[in-house]
Write a protein that holds these residues in place. Structure first.
Motif, PDB file in Angstrom:
ATOM      1  N   LYS A   2      24.938  52.668  53.031  1.00  0.00           N
ATOM      2  CA  LYS A   2      25.211  52.923  51.624  1.00  0.00           C
ATOM      3  C   LYS A   2      26.712  52.930  51.349  1.00  0.00           C
ATOM      4  O   LYS A   2      27.517  53.277  52.204  1.00  0.00           O
ATOM      5  N   TYR A   3      27.070  52.540  50.135  1.00  0.00           N
ATOM      6  CA  TYR A   3      28.468  52.611  49.720  1.00  0.00           C
ATOM      7  C   TYR A   3      28.877  54.078  49.574  1.00  0.00           C
ATOM      8  O   TYR A   3      28.068  54.923  49.179  1.00  0.00           O
ATOM      9  N   LYS A   4      30.130  54.357  49.854  1.00  0.00           N
ATOM     10  CA  LYS A   4      30.631  55.727  49.747  1.00  0.00           C
ATOM     11  C   LYS A   4      31.081  56.053  48.325  1.00  0.00           C
ATOM     12  O   LYS A   4      31.148  57.223  47.942  1.00  0.00           O
ATOM     13  N   ASP A   5      31.400  55.018  47.564  1.00  0.00           N
ATOM     14  CA  ASP A   5      31.871  55.230  46.193  1.00  0.00           C
ATOM     15  C   ASP A   5      30.844  54.719  45.181  1.00  0.00           C
ATOM     16  O   ASP A   5      29.937  53.948  45.530  1.00  0.00           O
ATOM     17  N   GLU A   6      30.991  55.152  43.946  1.00  0.00           N
ATOM     18  CA  GLU A   6      30.130  54.666  42.864  1.00  0.00           C
ATOM     19  C   GLU A   6      30.347  53.165  42.679  1.00  0.00           C
ATOM     20  O   GLU A   6      31.485  52.688  42.698  1.00  0.00           O
ATOM     21  N   ILE A   7      29.263  52.427  42.499  1.00  0.00           N
ATOM     22  CA  ILE A   7      29.348  50.971  42.341  1.00  0.00           C
ATOM     23  C   ILE A   7      29.045  50.575  40.898  1.00  0.00           C
ATOM     24  O   ILE A   7      28.045  50.994  40.310  1.00  0.00           O
ATOM     25  N   LEU A   8      29.937  49.764  40.337  1.00  0.00           N
ATOM     26  CA  LEU A   8      29.793  49.260  38.976  1.00  0.00           C
ATOM     27  C   LEU A   8      29.597  47.750  39.015  1.00  0.00           C
ATOM     28  O   LEU A   8      29.967  47.088  39.984  1.00  0.00           O
ATOM     29  N   GLU A   9      29.013  47.207  37.968  1.00  0.00           N
ATOM     30  CA  GLU A   9      28.880  45.757  37.851  1.00  0.00           C
ATOM     31  C   GLU A   9      29.908  45.242  36.865  1.00  0.00           C
ATOM     32  O   GLU A   9      30.262  45.903  35.894  1.00  0.00           O
ATOM     33  N   GLY A  10      30.404  44.041  37.133  1.00  0.00           N
ATOM     34  CA  GLY A  10      31.382  43.433  36.247  1.00  0.00           C
ATOM     35  C   GLY A  10      31.370  41.927  36.403  1.00  0.00           C
ATOM     36  O   GLY A  10      30.440  41.361  36.994  1.00  0.00           O
ATOM     37  N   PHE A  11      32.429  41.273  35.910  1.00  0.00           N
ATOM     38  CA  PHE A  11      32.531  39.827  35.985  1.00  0.00           C
ATOM     39  C   PHE A  11      33.920  39.437  36.473  1.00  0.00           C
ATOM     40  O   PHE A  11      34.927  39.949  35.996  1.00  0.00           O
ATOM     41  N   PHE A  12      33.946  38.528  37.442  1.00  0.00           N
ATOM     42  CA  PHE A  12      35.205  38.097  38.054  1.00  0.00           C
ATOM     43  C   PHE A  12      36.010  37.234  37.080  1.00  0.00           C
ATOM     44  O   PHE A  12      35.458  36.352  36.419  1.00  0.00           O
ATOM     45  N   LEU A  13      37.320  37.488  37.016  1.00  0.00           N
ATOM     46  CA  LEU A  13      38.203  36.688  36.165  1.00  0.00           C
ATOM     47  C   LEU A  13      39.179  35.865  37.005  1.00  0.00           C
ATOM     48  O   LEU A  13      39.237  34.648  36.880  1.00  0.00           O
ATOM     49  N   LYS A  14      39.933  36.527  37.890  1.00  0.00           N
ATOM     50  CA  LYS A  14      40.864  35.781  38.741  1.00  0.00           C
ATOM     51  C   LYS A  14      41.339  36.643  39.910  1.00  0.00           C
ATOM     52  O   LYS A  14      41.251  37.872  39.886  1.00  0.00           O
ATOM     53  N   ARG A  15      41.827  35.948  40.956  1.00  0.00           N
ATOM     54  CA  ARG A  15      42.439  36.600  42.103  1.00  0.00           C
ATOM     55  C   ARG A  15      43.891  36.133  42.184  1.00  0.00           C
ATOM     56  O   ARG A  15      44.180  34.960  41.953  1.00  0.00           O
ATOM     57  N   TYR A  16      44.801  37.051  42.530  1.00  0.00           N
ATOM     58  CA  TYR A  16      46.209  36.678  42.629  1.00  0.00           C
ATOM     59  C   TYR A  16      46.918  37.580  43.630  1.00  0.00           C
ATOM     60  O   TYR A  16      46.467  38.690  43.914  1.00  0.00           O
ATOM     61  N   LYS A  17      47.989  37.068  44.193  1.00  0.00           N
ATOM     62  CA  LYS A  17      48.747  37.775  45.236  1.00  0.00           C
ATOM     63  C   LYS A  17      47.822  38.251  46.354  1.00  0.00           C
ATOM     64  O   LYS A  17      48.050  39.292  46.961  1.00  0.00           O
ATOM     65  N   ARG A  18      46.775  37.512  46.582  1.00  0.00           N
ATOM     66  CA  ARG A  18      45.781  37.712  47.637  1.00  0.00           C
ATOM     67  C   ARG A  18      44.960  38.995  47.492  1.00  0.00           C
ATOM     68  O   ARG A  18      43.748  38.990  47.614  1.00  0.00           O
ATOM     69  N   PHE A  19      45.617  40.123  47.235  1.00  0.00           N
ATOM     70  CA  PHE A  19      44.913  41.408  47.258  1.00  0.00           C
ATOM     71  C   PHE A  19      44.575  41.966  45.877  1.00  0.00           C
ATOM     72  O   PHE A  19      44.092  43.081  45.767  1.00  0.00           O
ATOM     73  N   PHE A  20      44.803  41.199  44.831  1.00  0.00           N
ATOM     74  CA  PHE A  20      44.524  41.682  43.488  1.00  0.00           C
ATOM     75  C   PHE A  20      43.508  40.774  42.798  1.00  0.00           C
ATOM     76  O   PHE A  20      43.555  39.554  42.915  1.00  0.00           O
ATOM     77  N   THR A  21      42.596  41.399  42.066  1.00  0.00           N
ATOM     78  CA  THR A  21      41.638  40.646  41.259  1.00  0.00           C
ATOM     79  C   THR A  21      41.527  41.302  39.893  1.00  0.00           C
ATOM     80  O   THR A  21      41.621  42.531  39.773  1.00  0.00           O
ATOM     81  N   ASP A  22      41.340  40.492  38.873  1.00  0.00           N
ATOM     82  CA  ASP A  22      41.060  41.004  37.533  1.00  0.00           C
ATOM     83  C   ASP A  22      39.564  40.911  37.296  1.00  0.00           C
ATOM     84  O   ASP A  22      38.953  39.842  37.495  1.00  0.00           O
ATOM     85  N   ILE A  23      38.983  42.028  36.905  1.00  0.00           N
ATOM     86  CA  ILE A  23      37.542  42.128  36.686  1.00  0.00           C
ATOM     87  C   ILE A  23      37.277  42.656  35.285  1.00  0.00           C
ATOM     88  O   ILE A  23      37.956  43.571  34.819  1.00  0.00           O
ATOM     89  N   ARG A  24      36.261  42.097  34.618  1.00  0.00           N
ATOM     90  CA  ARG A  24      35.863  42.611  33.305  1.00  0.00           C
ATOM     91  C   ARG A  24      34.663  43.516  33.475  1.00  0.00           C
ATOM     92  O   ARG A  24      33.618  43.109  33.965  1.00  0.00           O
ATOM     93  N   ILE A  25      34.834  44.776  33.068  1.00  0.00           N
ATOM     94  CA  ILE A  25      33.751  45.757  33.118  1.00  0.00           C
ATOM     95  C   ILE A  25      33.572  46.340  31.721  1.00  0.00           C
ATOM     96  O   ILE A  25      34.493  46.947  31.177  1.00  0.00           O
ATOM     97  N   ASP A  26      32.409  46.123  31.142  1.00  0.00           N
ATOM     98  CA  ASP A  26      32.128  46.636  29.792  1.00  0.00           C
ATOM     99  C   ASP A  26      33.214  46.242  28.801  1.00  0.00           C
ATOM    100  O   ASP A  26      33.762  47.088  28.064  1.00  0.00           O
ATOM    101  N   ASN A  27      33.580  44.943  28.821  1.00  0.00           N
ATOM    102  CA  ASN A  27      34.566  44.384  27.882  1.00  0.00           C
ATOM    103  C   ASN A  27      35.987  44.913  28.084  1.00  0.00           C
ATOM    104  O   ASN A  27      36.853  44.712  27.241  1.00  0.00           O
ATOM    105  N   LYS A  28      36.216  45.573  29.221  1.00  0.00           N
ATOM    106  CA  LYS A  28      37.556  46.041  29.554  1.00  0.00           C
ATOM    107  C   LYS A  28      37.999  45.386  30.853  1.00  0.00           C
ATOM    108  O   LYS A  28      37.239  45.333  31.824  1.00  0.00           O
ATOM    109  N   VAL A  29      39.224  44.862  30.876  1.00  0.00           N
ATOM    110  CA  VAL A  29      39.732  44.204  32.078  1.00  0.00           C
ATOM    111  C   VAL A  29      40.454  45.224  32.957  1.00  0.00           C
ATOM    112  O   VAL A  29      41.351  45.930  32.497  1.00  0.00           O
ATOM    113  N   VAL A  30      40.032  45.298  34.225  1.00  0.00           N
ATOM    114  CA  VAL A  30      40.656  46.211  35.177  1.00  0.00           C
ATOM    115  C   VAL A  30      41.158  45.410  36.375  1.00  0.00           C
ATOM    116  O   VAL A  30      40.659  44.316  36.667  1.00  0.00           O
TER     117      VAL A  30
END
Length: 232
Positions: A2-30
């Motif tokens: 099992k995952y140790k943290d709470e898991i949310l669903e979202g949509f992938f936008l982009k990956r950059y600088k290898r270790f960063f990704t932009d994700i859209r969760i509930d119409n908010k980009v994180v």
């Protein structure tokens, strides 16, 4: 597992600088941490559904962590920090490698300045060294492959295991395929010819190559079954 943290669903936008990704969760980009140094070839498609952990650590710089990306209605786990624990738990619970006997230990020093992922200390016989690799790549139907980019570190591990095997130890290279839509595994020799060459040396010296596929869901990641390792 099992995952140790709470898991949310979202949509992938982009990956950059290898270790960063932009994700859209509930119409908010994180911005979410990407716990994978590989290329993630074939997975980084915009608007693909993803699983993201909400990090429960006040000291963490990023409050979200990418865990899985959907591919053809199947989630593919991308967190390379999880396979060691998944395999350790499966061995401990006698779900895989049931013939192994002895105390299990993690991250034990061996060889030339290396650490083995799992060490089995068997007082009644030969000890076992288990190296684990996380697999995400699938370029052909039913076929999983490793690596998805050149890995000099992976080659080093192959040669270290090879030397331990020559000394009479039981050595295993486990490829943990973090997806369920495959039935066999192969080394991607066109991506990293050096790794492929070293894998042949390791096999010749007695290293056991084993692959397991996993079921990745919002609840966790679990080994489904062993799959064929192709002799390419």
């Amino acid at each position: 597992m099992k995952y140790k943290d709470e898991i949310l669903e979202g949509f992938f936008l982009k990956r950059y600088k290898r270790f960063f990704t932009d994700i859209r969760i509930d119409n908010k980009v994180v911005t979410a941490y990407c716990p994978n140094t590989g290329s993630l070839l074939g997975l980084l498609n915009e608007e693909k559904r993803v699983l993201v952990a909400k990090v429960n650590n006040p000291k963490a710089k990023l409050k979200f962590r990418l865990e899985a990306i959907e591919f053809n209605n199947t989630f593919v786990g991308v967190n390379t920090s999880l396979p060691n624990d998944i395999v350790f738990e499966a061995i401990s619970n006698k779900k895989i490698l049931t013939h192994l006997q002895g105390a299990l230990k993690k991250e034990v020093k061996y060889g030339k300045n290396s650490r083995i992922d799992i060490y089995v200390d068997n007082p009644k016989g030969n000890n076992s060294y288990i190296e684990i690799k996380s697999v995400t790549l699938s370029r052909s139907k039913q076929l999983s492959e490793f690596p998805d980019s050149v890995t000099s570190r992976g080659s080093k591990h192959l040669m270290e295991l090879s030397e331990m095997s020559k000394k009479g130890n039981n050595c295993y290279l486990i490829y943990l395929v973090q997806r369920s839509d495959v039935t066999k595994f192969s080394i991607a020799k066109d991506i990293d010819p050096e790794y492929y060459k070293n894998s042949l040396i390791a096999k010749k010296n007695g290293v056991n190559f084993i692959a397991f596929k996993c079921n990745v869901t919002k609840k966790g990641i679990n080994i489904v079954s062993e799959i064929e390792v192709s002799e390419n």
